[in-house]
Motif scaffolding. Structure first.
Motif, PDB file in Angstrom:
ATOM      1  N   TRP A   7       7.669  86.955 135.034  1.00 40.07           N
ATOM      2  CA  TRP A   7       6.296  87.201 134.595  1.00 40.07           C
ATOM      3  C   TRP A   7       5.925  86.160 133.547  1.00 40.07           C
ATOM      4  CZ3 TRP A   7      10.114  90.950 133.640  1.00 40.07           C
ATOM      5  CH2 TRP A   7      10.498  91.124 132.305  1.00 40.07           C
ATOM      6  N   ASP A   8       4.603  85.911 133.434  1.00 38.09           N
ATOM      7  CA  ASP A   8       4.123  84.736 132.711  1.00 38.09           C
ATOM      8  C   ASP A   8       4.375  84.757 131.207  1.00 38.09           C
ATOM      9  OD1 ASP A   8       3.252  83.773 135.114  1.00 38.09           O
ATOM     10  OD2 ASP A   8       1.134  84.261 134.794  1.00 38.09           O
ATOM     11  N   GLY A 158       5.440  88.941 140.384  1.00 35.24           N
ATOM     12  CA  GLY A 158       4.409  89.023 139.357  1.00 35.24           C
ATOM     13  C   GLY A 158       3.136  88.317 139.780  1.00 35.24           C
ATOM     14  N   GLY A 159       3.287  87.186 140.474  1.00 35.70           N
ATOM     15  CA  GLY A 159       2.121  86.458 140.974  1.00 35.70           C
ATOM     16  C   GLY A 159       1.342  87.257 141.995  1.00 35.70           C
ATOM     17  N   ASP A 162      -0.725  89.943 140.194  1.00 35.59           N
ATOM     18  CA  ASP A 162      -1.958  89.352 139.658  1.00 35.59           C
ATOM     19  C   ASP A 162      -2.960  89.064 140.772  1.00 35.59           C
ATOM     20  OD1 ASP A 162      -0.797  89.447 137.193  1.00 35.59           O
ATOM     21  OD2 ASP A 162      -0.772  87.287 136.844  1.00 35.59           O
ATOM     22  N   ALA A 166      -6.762  90.343 140.999  1.00 39.27           N
ATOM     23  CA  ALA A 166      -7.841  89.345 140.961  1.00 39.27           C
ATOM     24  C   ALA A 166      -8.572  89.289 142.298  1.00 39.27           C
ATOM     25  CB  ALA A 166      -7.271  87.971 140.610  1.00 39.27           C
ATOM     26  N   SER A 177      -3.841 100.129 139.621  1.00 42.94           N
ATOM     27  CA  SER A 177      -2.667  99.295 139.423  1.00 42.94           C
ATOM     28  C   SER A 177      -1.982  99.579 138.091  1.00 42.94           C
ATOM     29  CB  SER A 177      -3.079  97.812 139.461  1.00 42.94           C
ATOM     30  OG  SER A 177      -1.967  96.957 139.345  1.00 42.94           O
ATOM     31  N   TYR A 179      -0.450  97.720 134.937  1.00 47.76           N
ATOM     32  CA  TYR A 179      -0.567  96.392 134.327  1.00 47.76           C
ATOM     33  C   TYR A 179      -0.195  96.486 132.857  1.00 47.76           C
ATOM     34  CZ  TYR A 179      -1.710  91.502 134.813  1.00 47.76           C
ATOM     35  OH  TYR A 179      -1.608  90.143 134.894  1.00 47.76           O
ATOM     36  N   THR A 181      -0.261  94.209 128.728  1.00 51.54           N
ATOM     37  CA  THR A 181      -0.670  93.104 127.861  1.00 51.54           C
ATOM     38  C   THR A 181       0.536  92.717 127.010  1.00 51.54           C
ATOM     39  OG1 THR A 181      -1.356  94.533 126.029  1.00 51.54           O
ATOM     40  CG2 THR A 181      -3.022  94.006 127.681  1.00 51.54           C
ATOM     41  N   THR A 183      -1.434  89.388 128.602  1.00 54.77           N
ATOM     42  CA  THR A 183      -1.563  88.601 129.838  1.00 54.77           C
ATOM     43  C   THR A 183      -2.884  87.841 129.797  1.00 54.77           C
ATOM     44  OG1 THR A 183      -2.746  90.336 131.047  1.00 54.77           O
ATOM     45  CG2 THR A 183      -0.345  90.360 131.212  1.00 54.77           C
ATOM     46  N   LEU A 185      -4.698  87.420 132.561  1.00 54.63           N
ATOM     47  CA  LEU A 185      -5.593  88.089 133.516  1.00 54.63           C
ATOM     48  C   LEU A 185      -6.453  89.148 132.839  1.00 54.63           C
ATOM     49  CD1 LEU A 185      -6.385  88.370 136.529  1.00 54.63           C
ATOM     50  CD2 LEU A 185      -4.607  90.123 136.717  1.00 54.63           C
ATOM     51  N   MET A 274      -3.112  79.659 133.076  1.00 53.38           N
ATOM     52  CA  MET A 274      -3.772  80.054 134.315  1.00 53.38           C
ATOM     53  C   MET A 274      -4.935  79.140 134.677  1.00 53.38           C
ATOM     54  SD  MET A 274      -3.770  84.209 133.884  1.00 53.38           S
ATOM     55  CE  MET A 274      -4.482  84.523 135.511  1.00 53.38           C
TER      56      MET A 274
END
Length: 311
Positions: A7-8, A158-159, A162, A166, A177, A179, A181, A183, A185, A274
């Motif tokens: 994950w990012d 993870g991609g 997202d 999105a 979903s 999710y 923070t 993040t 997104l 991103m």
């Protein structure tokens, strides 16, 4: 040898720390990336020296056992605030009055999030199965009664998680979903967090015992438990004791212990990654180091000078 995840936010911290270690301390840096369970197992086994982002409260039992057994040492806070939970897109939440997990337990609501692979059920896009939160969400679904109406869907990466969120926003489709923070997104989509029973430490401990049992023995190992909201946790860092106990590594341990980035700055780095980096994590690290001076307090002046010469 740094351990990293899929994950990012973890990737950003690993990239920044790795860049400083390489260019400021002259280290050869190797990074191994993967899901929570195998990476943390390798860390506890002394194969990975440092982890820069630990979601400690998601793995509290095994992490505390590793500390108690002398396998790792904790190096303080990485990011002071992070949240996790179940989210619905704001237009759908507003239209149908969806405020809590209880509001989701209606067939007509589940139909809004229809799972094409499970006729008659809705889909909640969850964590990746290698992340502990996937099993936490599985248990929560059972405790809350969501499993009657929704699948706990593993997006695969993870991609992909997202992209599912999105993509649905882009098409104007409803989103249900998991999710978290920080993040990038979160700054781009309008998600409403659903209320759950308030975080309770005793309940969480009981629930996590069931989670660990399922991780070890499979979903059939589920037993009745309670569940509560995720705690707003501080993310942490850790080092293997083999690495940390070498006197020659003290300066590196001191640096990683000092490393801490406020949540808004993490979000800004994630947004840069991103939107502007072209998917280049090293460029994201250099952008952070070029545009904030906070990192110069983590390292001696000579190390900071060497890093600056490369930016």
């Amino acid at each position: 040898h740094l351990g990293d995840f899929d994950w990012d936010s973890a990737n950003v911290h690993t990239a920044i720390v790795g860049y400083i270690l390489e260019h400021g301390y002259g280290c050869q840096v190797e990074v191994t990336k993967g899901s929570t369970s195998p990476i943390m197992a390798a860390h506890y086994d002394q194969q990975l020296d440092i982890i820069t982002e630990v979601w400690r409260d998601n793995i509290v039992q095994m992490h505390e056992e590793a500390v108690a057994a002398g396998k790792i040492i904790e190096l303080g806070i990485n990011t002071p605030s992070s949240t996790q939970g179940f989210y619905v897109d704001k237009p759908t939440a507003d239209k149908y009055g969806l405020k809590s997990v209880e509001d989701m337990k209606k067939p007509e609501i589940a139909k809004l999030f229809a799972d094409p692979e499970a006729p008659g059920k809705g889909r909640m896009t969850s964590c990746i199965s290698g992340w502990t939160c996937y099993t936490i969400n599985l248990v929560k679904h059972k405790v809350y009664g969501l499993d009657e109406y929704y699948t706990n869907f593993d997006p695969g990466s993870g991609g992909a998680l997202d992209a599912a969120i999105a993509g649905a926003f882009k098409k104007g489709k409803p989103v249900f979903s998991y999710y978290w923070t920080p993040t990038g997104l979160m700054g781009k989509v309008d998600l409403v967090q659903l209320e759950e029973p308030a975080y309770d430490n005793a309940c969480w401990t009981k629930m996590m015992a069931v989670v660990e049992k399922i991780k070890a023995d499979g979903p059939d190992a589920y037993t009745d438990t309670c569940a509560s909201a995720y705690v707003n946790m501080a993310l942490t860092k850790s080092a293997s004791t083999t690495f940390a106990n070498k006197a020659s590594n003290k300066k590196i341990i001191d640096f990683v212990r000092a490393y801490s980035v406020p949540t808004p700055d993490v979000n800004r780095s994630l947004a840069f990654y991103m939107d502007e980096s072209g998917g280049d994590m090293e460029a994201t690290a250099k952008h952070f180091l070029s545009n904030t001076g906070m990192w110069t307090k983590w390292v001696p002046a000579d190390v900071a000078a060497k890093v600056k010469d490369t930016l």
